[in-house]
Scaffold this active site. Structure first.
Site, PDB file in Angstrom:
ATOM      1  N   CYS A  33     -41.573  61.406  49.757  1.00  0.00           N
ATOM      2  CA  CYS A  33     -42.656  61.036  48.840  1.00  0.00           C
ATOM      3  C   CYS A  33     -43.975  60.938  49.583  1.00  0.00           C
ATOM      4  CB  CYS A  33     -42.352  59.736  48.091  1.00  0.00           C
ATOM      5  SG  CYS A  33     -42.847  58.250  48.938  1.00  0.00           S
ATOM      6  N   ASP A  35     -45.020  58.793  51.784  1.00  0.00           N
ATOM      7  CA  ASP A  35     -45.517  57.465  52.114  1.00  0.00           C
ATOM      8  C   ASP A  35     -44.970  57.019  53.460  1.00  0.00           C
ATOM      9  OD1 ASP A  35     -46.792  57.532  49.777  1.00  0.00           O
ATOM     10  OD2 ASP A  35     -45.482  56.129  48.739  1.00  0.00           O
ATOM     11  N   CYS A  58     -49.399  55.467  48.516  1.00  0.00           N
ATOM     12  CA  CYS A  58     -50.034  55.247  47.221  1.00  0.00           C
ATOM     13  C   CYS A  58     -50.865  53.964  47.259  1.00  0.00           C
ATOM     14  CB  CYS A  58     -48.965  55.146  46.137  1.00  0.00           C
ATOM     15  SG  CYS A  58     -48.005  53.630  46.248  1.00  0.00           S
ATOM     16  N   CYS A 102     -42.849  49.995  46.116  1.00  0.00           N
ATOM     17  CA  CYS A 102     -43.900  50.167  47.121  1.00  0.00           C
ATOM     18  C   CYS A 102     -44.017  48.919  47.987  1.00  0.00           C
ATOM     19  CB  CYS A 102     -45.239  50.454  46.448  1.00  0.00           C
ATOM     20  SG  CYS A 102     -45.157  51.791  45.251  1.00  0.00           S
TER      21      CYS A 102
HETATM   22 FE1  FES Z   1     -43.568  55.236  47.425  1.00  0.00          FE
HETATM   23 FE2  FES Z   1     -45.684  53.793  46.494  1.00  0.00          FE
HETATM   24  S1  FES Z   1     -44.840  55.644  45.675  1.00  0.00           S
HETATM   25  S2  FES Z   1     -44.581  53.526  48.305  1.00  0.00           S
END
Ligand code: FES
Length: 151
Positions: A33, A35, A58, A102
């Site tokens: 993703c 992150d 994000c 998150c």
């Molecule tokens: Fe994965 Fe926010 S979408 S940490």
């Protein structure tokens, strides 16, 4: 969708950057993703005297890591280990359910940095962060949801 505190910490994140002489560093995330979070802790006399982070993630990941650094500064190592993703989310006046995962990234980054510090000090590694597979479906390699939900 987001609380004012989340927006504040997202647009004006605290403690962004690196600590050159950090004695606890943890990096967590998942390229799937995109992150990634890196946490730097400076610990003196068992107290977290400084914390900084870098995040490619994000807005909620930025806000939660910002708040997480504020929550751990001034705490003992043992107290910092108990800072949960739920506590971080509550300090931000909540996160939308689909963004709760998150906050796990922030918790996991803190835990990884604390484990790094403990390992450097010859203490046993924290088995809790040795997790694989994401329990919330976001694709991260964290595994703290069960622990957090127990509270
Ligand atoms: Fe994965 Fe926010 S979408 S940490």
């Amino acid at each position: 969708m987001y609380s004012e505190k989340v927006m504040d910490h997202f647009t004006n994140p605290r403690n962004v950057g690196e600590i050159e002489d950090a004695n606890g560093i943890g990096q967590v995330g998942n390229a799937k993703c995109g992150d990634i979070m890196k946490m730097y802790l400076k610990i003196e006399d068992n107290i977290v005297v400084d914390a900084k982070f870098k995040t490619f993630g994000c807005g909620a990941a930025v806000a939660t890591s910002s708040m997480a650094t504020e929550l751990v500064i001034g705490k003992t190592v043992e107290e910092a280990m108990k800072v949960t993703n739920k506590a971080v989310a509550e300090a931000l006046d909540g996160l939308p359910p689909q963004k709760m995962h998150c906050s796990n990234l922030a918790e996991e980054a803190i835990a990884a940095a604390l484990e790094d510090y403990r390992r450097k000090n010859g203490e046993a590694p924290n088995e809790a962060i040795d997790c694989t597979g994401c329990c919330c479906g976001c694709g991260h390699s964290h595994g703290f949801e069960e622990d957090s939900e127990e509270e």
